[in-house]
Design an enzyme around this catalytic site. Structure first.
Site, PDB file in Angstrom:
ATOM      1  N   GLU A  90       0.880  -1.362  -0.073  1.00  0.00           N
ATOM      2  CA  GLU A  90       0.077  -0.137   0.040  1.00  0.00           C
ATOM      3  C   GLU A  90       0.882   1.034  -0.075  1.00  0.00           C
ATOM      4  OE1 GLU A  90      -3.279  -1.882   3.132  1.00  0.00           O
ATOM      5  OE2 GLU A  90      -1.841  -0.082   3.879  1.00  0.00           O
ATOM      6  N   CYS A 332      -9.768  -1.174   3.429  1.00  0.00           N
ATOM      7  CA  CYS A 332      -8.907  -2.163   3.203  1.00  0.00           C
ATOM      8  C   CYS A 332      -7.716  -2.008   4.055  1.00  0.00           C
ATOM      9  CB  CYS A 332      -8.249  -1.717   1.680  1.00  0.00           C
ATOM     10  SG  CYS A 332      -7.246  -0.502   1.258  1.00  0.00           S
TER      11      CYS A 332
END
Ligand code: SAH
Length: 343
Positions: A90, A332
């Protein structure tokens, strides 16, 4: 097929001279990729078509895939990338007044298992290569709505000082005028307290910012919430930070997230002000993000403010920050951003 980001301008010049191309073509390619955001050699319109073709056959600009992109109501944007070996990482863009900060990961997963952090939950996979870190930054830059990525923080998943060489290589690369030209003073490494890395960093002669995730001011509490403290105890960590400040003449920032019933009482604030006495440092306190799975919640506002007041009254340079992107975190995993507006 090679990745073009593995090469610096000199190395690309050498490849191109082997193809009987003039050296200035390398500078053109760098300009296209790192300043103009071209991710396809076809788009490099001032290169002869034969060269474009040859570059295309031998190199690629991107190796990972953008899998997901989430935008928070506060402007923070989170990106999920799929790496070639199917690992996921990420990265985040955090817009704020006068700056755009990119937050990048340095490892796929994390081995440090901090009690309050979602990153380590699924374990450690591997270090990211310098090229993968550079690619995160390239993606962020190309997706920052035409605005320049001005700041960079190594505060995503993983421990940057546990992947020292690749992180430093990536920093030197993005710091270069040939690429993103992000000033060293605008680049922050955040560590959970890996002392050998801090000592090494002090000798690099780089003007980068060092942030230390402290989160507790006594050995017992810190070992409970950050297992790394059992290897590198608080006492030695603070000594290493004092040494770092002495050697580099630079201020260190301590991050302290406030977690209900763990580290946010007045006693904790008193201990914190005591261990930081006389140090050239600043402290960012941030109410933690809620992570239900880990039973991690921020304290009441009153407690937060009294923690801050105690530090201020003790003469410590303290800023209360609020986490951002809370609404996309839920979607997420975790978003632990704070570099932002004051509460
Ligand atoms: N390993 C490095 C960098 C990654 S963690 C480090 O420890 O600094 C980046 C930051 O996110 C750390 O300061 C970490 O403490 C913070 N963080 C992790 N979980 C959080 C949570 N639940 N709420 C707020 N910040 C969190």
């Amino acid at each position: 097929m090679k990745d073009i980001k593995d090469l610096d301008p000199r190395e690309l010049e050498r490849v191109l001279s082997g193809w009987r191309e003039p050296a200035f073509r390398a500078a053109q390619v760098f300009l296209w990729i790192y300043k103009k955001g071209a991710v396809d050699f076809e788009a490099m319109s001032n290169l002869p078509s034969g060269l474009r073709q040859r570059l295309k056959e031998n190199f690629r600009v991107l190796s990972s895939k953008l899998v997901k992109r989430l935008k928070s109501s506060d402007g923070t944007e989170k990106f999920l990338f799929g790496l070639e070996d199917k690992n996921y990482i990420e990265a985040v863009i955090i817009p704020a007044k006068g700056r755009i900060t990119g937050c990048v990961s340095t490892q796929a997963g994390c081995k440090f298992c901090c009690r309050f952090c979602a990153s380590g939950v699924s374990g450690f996979r591997r270090n990211l290569t310098a090229r993968e870190i550079i690619e995160e930054i390239l993606y962020l830059r190309n997706n920052s709505s035409g605005k320049k990525l001005s700041h960079l923080v190594f505060m995503g998943t993983g421990e940057p000082l546990d992947n020292y060489d690749n992180v430093l290589k990536a920093i030197r690369f993005v710091n270069s005028p040939d690429t993103f030209n992000i000033g060293a003073r605008k680049i922050t490494i955040s560590t959970s307290g890996v002392i050998p890395g801090i000592k090494k960093l002090a000798r690099e002669g780089l003007q980068i910012e060092l942030s230390v995730s402290l989160h507790a001011a006594d050995e017992k509490t810190r070992s409970t919430i950050m297992p790394v403290n059992k290897i590198y105890p608080l006492k030695d960590l603070i000594a290493a930070c004092r040494e770092y400040i002495g050697k580099t003449n630079r201020q260190v920032t301590f991050e302290y997230i406030l977690i209900k019933d763990m580290n946010s009482g007045l006693k904790n604030a008193q201990k914190l002000s005591k261990i930081l006495t006389g140090m050239n440092c600043k402290v960012n306190i941030i109410p933690c993000n809620v992570i239900e799975e880990l039973e991690v919640y921020p304290p009441e506002k009153k407690e937060i403010l009294s923690f801050k007041d105690h530090l201020s009254r003790s003469g410590i340079n303290v800023t209360l920050r609020r986490p951002r992107g809370a609404d996309i975190e839920a979607a997420c995993g975790q978003l632990r951003m704070r570099y932002e507006k004051k509460l």
